[in-house]
Design a protein around this motif. Structure first.
Motif, PDB file in Angstrom:
ATOM      1  N   ILE A  51     -91.707 -62.467  59.951  1.00 13.39           N
ATOM      2  CA  ILE A  51     -91.524 -60.618  60.658  1.00 13.39           C
ATOM      3  C   ILE A  51     -90.414 -60.796  61.527  1.00 13.39           C
ATOM      4  O   ILE A  51     -90.579 -61.437  62.467  1.00 13.39           O
ATOM      5  N   SER A  54     -88.544 -56.191  63.984  1.00 11.63           N
ATOM      6  CA  SER A  54     -88.837 -55.250  63.920  1.00 11.63           C
ATOM      7  C   SER A  54     -90.203 -54.961  63.219  1.00 11.63           C
ATOM      8  O   SER A  54     -89.744 -55.807  62.209  1.00 11.63           O
ATOM      9  N   ASP A  55     -91.003 -54.626  63.209  1.00 10.64           N
ATOM     10  CA  ASP A  55     -91.851 -54.857  62.500  1.00 10.64           C
ATOM     11  C   ASP A  55     -91.850 -54.439  60.573  1.00 10.64           C
ATOM     12  O   ASP A  55     -92.619 -55.039  59.977  1.00 10.64           O
ATOM     13  N   GLY A  56     -91.229 -53.561  60.348  1.00  7.66           N
ATOM     14  CA  GLY A  56     -90.546 -53.207  59.134  1.00  7.66           C
ATOM     15  C   GLY A  56     -90.078 -54.670  57.776  1.00  7.66           C
ATOM     16  O   GLY A  56     -89.804 -54.645  57.132  1.00  7.66           O
ATOM     17  N   ASN A  57     -89.230 -55.166  59.197  1.00 13.00           N
ATOM     18  CA  ASN A  57     -88.732 -56.630  57.900  1.00 13.00           C
ATOM     19  C   ASN A  57     -89.565 -57.563  58.042  1.00 13.00           C
ATOM     20  O   ASN A  57     -90.074 -58.427  58.658  1.00 13.00           O
ATOM     21  N   LYS A  58     -90.257 -58.130  57.002  1.00 12.11           N
ATOM     22  CA  LYS A  58     -91.254 -58.761  57.211  1.00 12.11           C
ATOM     23  C   LYS A  58     -91.017 -59.504  55.326  1.00 12.11           C
ATOM     24  O   LYS A  58     -90.829 -59.291  54.701  1.00 12.11           O
ATOM     25  N   THR A  69    -101.076 -60.963  55.165  1.00  9.62           N
ATOM     26  CA  THR A  69    -100.373 -59.730  55.628  1.00  9.62           C
ATOM     27  C   THR A  69     -99.732 -60.444  57.218  1.00  9.62           C
ATOM     28  O   THR A  69    -100.722 -61.172  57.789  1.00  9.62           O
ATOM     29  N   SER A  71     -98.232 -59.294  61.046  1.00  7.03           N
ATOM     30  CA  SER A  71     -98.137 -57.995  61.649  1.00  7.03           C
ATOM     31  C   SER A  71     -98.046 -59.060  63.005  1.00  7.03           C
ATOM     32  O   SER A  71     -97.597 -60.058  63.310  1.00  7.03           O
TER      33      SER A  71
END
Length: 125
Positions: A51, A54-58, A69, A71
């Motif tokens: 990750i 930022s949380d959006g890039n996984k 998942t 996080s």
């Protein structure tokens, strides 16, 4: 220096779930991309999930997509790995790692600067 401590491993039955945590200290956690890797006996350490800052890039390994998942909670300096539908082949020592040069999620093991000591996950059939 960044210190990383994993927790949450254990013994679970086939199809069960576990949530791993990795607590970071020492530097600004939000500056680092974080990754999870695993190593089974006699095998190379392999990428599981990562990750970005930022949380959006996984990103995920194909073997865990749809089941695991990743996080992070920057306020708690912690990254998590929720593992569902576990299989015996998921048995391994799981390591978290921190990458500070780019802050982007990456599967490249050599990009990570800091590593935890690992936590054992065992899935029984």
């Amino acid at each position: 220096q960044v210190q990383l401590v994993e927790s949450g491993g254990g013994l679970v039955q086939d199809g069960g779930s576990l949530r791993l945590s990795c607590a970071a200290s020492g530097r600004t956690f939000s500056n680092y991309a974080m990754g999870w890797f695993r190593q089974a006996p006699g095998k190379e350490r392999e990428f599981v999930a990562a990750i970005g800052r930022s949380d959006g890039n996984k990103i995920y390994a194909d073997s865990v997509k749809g089941r695991f998942t990743i996080s992070r909670d920057n306020a708690k300096n912690t990254v998590y790995l929720q593992m569902n539908s576990l299989k015996p082949e998921d048995t391994a020592v799981y390591y978290c790692a921190a990458e500070g040069d780019y802050g982007l999620a990456t599967a490249r093991r050599n990009n990570y600067d800091y590593w935890g000591q690992g936590t054992q996950v065992t899935v029984s059939s």
